[in-house]
Design a protein around this motif. Structure first.
Motif, PDB file in Angstrom:
ATOM      1  N   ARG A 619      57.896   3.089 101.183  1.00 36.06           N
ATOM      2  CA  ARG A 619      58.008   4.507 101.019  1.00 36.06           C
ATOM      3  C   ARG A 619      56.986   4.726  99.648  1.00 36.06           C
ATOM      4  O   ARG A 619      56.936   4.006  98.710  1.00 36.06           O
ATOM      5  N   GLN A 620      56.043   5.806  99.960  1.00 36.47           N
ATOM      6  CA  GLN A 620      55.209   6.184  98.961  1.00 36.47           C
ATOM      7  C   GLN A 620      54.065   4.975  98.700  1.00 36.47           C
ATOM      8  O   GLN A 620      53.520   4.763  97.711  1.00 36.47           O
ATOM      9  N   SER A 638      54.302   7.936 104.661  1.00 38.39           N
ATOM     10  CA  SER A 638      55.073   9.186 105.096  1.00 38.39           C
ATOM     11  C   SER A 638      54.659   9.260 106.718  1.00 38.39           C
ATOM     12  O   SER A 638      55.482  10.211 107.169  1.00 38.39           O
ATOM     13  N   ASP A 641      57.646   8.544 108.753  1.00 35.02           N
ATOM     14  CA  ASP A 641      58.898   9.020 108.633  1.00 35.02           C
ATOM     15  C   ASP A 641      59.239  10.143 109.687  1.00 35.02           C
ATOM     16  O   ASP A 641      59.046  11.142 109.608  1.00 35.02           O
TER      17      ASP A 641
END
Length: 770
Positions: A619-620, A638, A641
């Motif tokens: 994530r990120q 992202s 997601d």
């Protein structure tokens, strides 16, 4: 003979041909007629059975014979479609009222197919004979030539109840479909009678007699308040649920049970097996933790699917789970489309009943006109015979004095006594006054001598009186619409009394099924998967105890939370996501895992895993995508997601494939810049302390900064990283952080990546020679 070439616009010809084909399918194949509620194939099968004399009180006959007659005489299409029609009309779990009495294996509610038509036998039901085929000999419907004009077939059957409602209909035409639910016979008859009493009755008032569908599988309709709008317009969605009964344990050792005794109509067939497999999946995924076991105990007596429960299970929550996650709650899409006067039309319940009643008046008019004409002819004959009995001596004298039948018949009709020998002039004079009709004269000449017995003469008088009564009755019916309506209603009430059954489907406004999923306690687990694709999660304590063995035996090893998702990136550019909670969890290291193919949409036979990680871990971050043909890009995580289990992670050109996905320290920075108009703006750039080294199969190396690779969307192809030779391709990728020392032995030559010359992306690189 000279050629006559007709030039036609191709598009116009295709349009006309397709419209002709469409109308043929719509009107002559797929949609039922509003009058008898039957498709042509159903009508022809029933008529063929009637012509074969397959009455309810006669022996069954081979289905192959029925199919052969229907196909050879009336329906020149595939035998499989005709046999399927015969099978469905015999299945009481599909039809509100079965029309065929099948003998042998005619399939089951669980989707088992019928035996071949050479093994099964069939005949008509008594209901079919009385309600669908009665009065065919009374000229109540038109007969039309069959496909080769060697036989006659009825254009429509004289069905006395609205079959379109009683047995429903389904069919797919061209550009349109019909889907009509089944209804209760007794309720439909009541609604028909109510309409005949008051033609201005509203749909809402009709539904007091016929409140909604009545499916042969029972179950519940749970959107009662929406039914009036559906029956007014003829379209809408009916929400169905199965009937679930809680059976508490009766003795020690037994378990509480949830028993499904009735299923939604849409579940019949293969969907029963699908329901059971869905429940098993809920158990395995730990969504239905209160269910211990499931078994199908259905039999000829009815449906019985048993779910054994844990002690103190939350029954209501479990019911709602079944309604939410399985086909135990489903929708039936209503589209009441039928053929009206040769055209397809969507009808509400009132319109269907109106067309049916108009058809019944037409049938009744034709029936009683035929009966009246028959009785008038009968009366005429009886009058002649009675009169003949009074002058029987004269008639015998005429017969004895005539030289042939024609002479005697002419004397009886016109009084012409020329050539006939009489005993006296008085007899000749009396004979000259005779004026019998042709029908009467023929009956007199065919009369047998025993009719002159006294009792027979009395019987003749009685028959004459009965004929007069019938004539008066038929004239009364034909002369008054009210009387005709009375007769039609009397017939309907007889049908209701003999054949109606109780309602099977409950209609109510049910509460929305709300399932409260139990939250699992959040904890850190270790995901491990071996080289054969067997995956599982183990708790951290088990991992610490067996750390060395885990790293020796497993290929993928990383920690994640049990609320996380596992991301599987494959060589064909796809991303498959699996919830960690769906992966088998064990506190024992030696427990066998489950093939990861079985947990999601990943197919190990057609795809190869390139990169596997926990979604929370990346994530990120920015991932570097590199393909075999040298295409590259950075993608923000992202982008992945998403809720879908499977999505495309990148776009590939023909013949290309992913060879690697790498985590990077790439980040986006906002820098100030001067615009052409002198103002100061902002610009987003990729910043990184890492360099990339590409290695090709032919030994070409290229080193350039990661910042040369732009950030792209997941559905982009990317940019070229290196100019490859004609037979070359990317073999390996190395990511080097500034200050790192990394070297490798390449074909006997040591390469120091730190000292390798820095270049730019999309150049040829340097070939390393021995």
């Amino acid at each position: 003979m000279a050629e006559n070439i007709v030039k036609t616009e191709y598009s116009e010809l295709m349009q006309k041909s397709y419209i002709d084909y469409s109308m043929s399918v719509i009107t002559a194949r797929a949609l039922p007629d509003v009058r008898d509620g039957l498709k042509p194939v159903q009508r022809r099968v029933l008529y063929a059975m009637d012509q074969l004399g397959l009455n309810y009180d006669k022996p069954h006959r081979k289905s192959a014979r029925i199919v052969g007659d229907a196909m050879g005489k009336y329906h020149p299409h595939g035998d499989s479609s005709i046999y399927e029609t015969l099978v469905v009309m015999s299945q009481d779990f599909k039809k509100g009222m079965a029309l065929v009495d099948g003998h042998g294996n005619f399939g089951s509610i669980e989707g088992d197919g019928a035996a071949a038509m050479r093994y099964t036998e069939a005949k008509l039901k008594k209901f079919t004979q009385d309600v669908y085929l009665a009065d065919l000999d009374k000229d109540v419907v038109d007969f039309i030539p069959n496909f080769d004009e060697t036989e006659k077939e009825p254009a429509v059957l004289p069905v006395r109840v609205p079959n379109l409602l009683v047995n429903g209909a389904d069919g797919i035409a061209v550009g349109m479909t019909t889907n009509i639910p089944t209804h209760n016979l007794g309720e439909v008859i009541d609604a028909v009678c109510a309409y005949m009493d008051n033609v201005n009755i509203t749909t809402q008032e009709l539904m007091q007699y016929c409140p909604g569908p009545d499916f042969p599988t029972g179950g519940l309709v749970v959107n009662k308040s929406e039914l009036p709008a559906i029956y007014e317009t003829g379209t809408g969605k009916i929400k169905l649920r199965g009937k679930v009964v809680f059976e508490p344990a009766q003795k020690r050792g037994e378990k509480d049970k949830l028993v499904i005794t009735e299923i939604p109509y849409t579940m019949i067939g293969a969907n029963i097996g699908k329901f059971i497999s869905d429940v098993v999946e809920l158990i395995e995924s730990k969504k239905a933790t209160d269910i211990v076991d499931i078994s199908n105990e259905s039999s000829k007596e009815g449906i019985r699917i048993v779910l054994e429960l844990k002690k103190n299970a939350d029954v209501e929550n479990l019911k709602n789970l079944l309604y939410k996650k399985t086909k135990l709650e489903d929708t039936f899409g209503v589209n009441m489309l039928a053929i009206v006067d040769g055209r397809p039309e969507t009808l509400g319940i009132k319109k269907i009943i109106e067309h049916h009643i108009n058809f019944q008046y037409e049938i009744a008019t034709r029936k009683y006109t035929t009966l009246l004409n028959k009785e008038l002819a009968n009366k005429e004959i009886k009058e002649g015979l009675i009169r003949a009995c009074d002058i029987i001596d004269l008639i015998i004298e005429i017969l004895r004095g005539s030289t042939n039948l024609k002479m005697a018949k002419e004397c009886l009709m016109t009084g012409n006594a020329e050539g006939i020998k009489f005993k006296s002039e008085a007899s000749k004079k009396q004979a000259s006054q005779l004026d019998f009709t042709e029908r009467q004269a023929s009956a007199i000449l065919e009369m047998r001598l025993y009719k002159l017995i006294g009792l027979e003469i009395l019987a003749l008088q009685k028959e004459y009186d009965e004929a007069c009564k019938k004539i008066a009755r038929y004239e009364k019916i034909l002369g008054s619409r009210k009387e005709m309506a009375k007769v039609i209603k009397e017939d309907l009430m007889k049908i209701k009394k003999e054949y109606s059954v109780g309602r099977r489907t409950v209609i109510e406004d049910g509460k929305e099924a709300v399932f409260i999923e139990k939250k699992i306690p959040e904890q850190e687990v270790m995901f491990i998967m071996d080289r054969f694709g067997y995956a599982k999660t183990i708790d951290m304590a088990a991992y610490e105890r067996n750390k060395e063995a885990v790293h020796n035996e497993y290929k993928y090893i990383f920690s994640c939370m049990n609320t996380d998702k596992i991301c599987i990136f494959t060589d064909n550019g796809m991303l498959h996501q699996i919830k960690v909670k769906d992966i088998p969890f064990s506190t024992k290291f030696r427990d066998k895992g489950t093939p990861i193919d079985n947990l999601g949409n990943y197919d190990s036979s057609g795809e190869r895993i390139i990169y596997l990680c926990a979604s929370e871990r990346i994530r990120q971050k920015r991932l570097l995508f590199v393909t075999k043909l040298g295409m590259m890009k950075l993608v923000d995580t992202s982008e992945f997601d998403v809720m879908k289990k499977t999505v495309a992670s990148t776009k590939l050109t023909d013949g290309d494939e992913l060879i690697g996905i790498y985590e990077t320290d790439a980040r986006t920075e906002v820098l100030s810049k001067f615009n052409y108009d002198g103002t100061v703006g902002e610009e987003e750039v990729v910043s990184s302390d890492q360099n990339i080294i590409l290695q090709t199969a032919n030994g070409v190396f290229l080193k350039f900064p990661l910042t040369d690779v732009p950030q792209k969307k997941k559905n982009a192809v990317g940019v070229r990283g290196i100019k490859l030779g004609s037979d070359d391709y990317i073999e390996d990728v190395y990511i080097l952080t500034n200050g790192d020392e990394l070297s490798m032995d390449y074909k006997g030559k040591m390469l120091d990546f730190g000292k390798m010359k820095m270049a730019h992306r999309d150049t040829k690189g340097t070939k390393v020679r021995r």
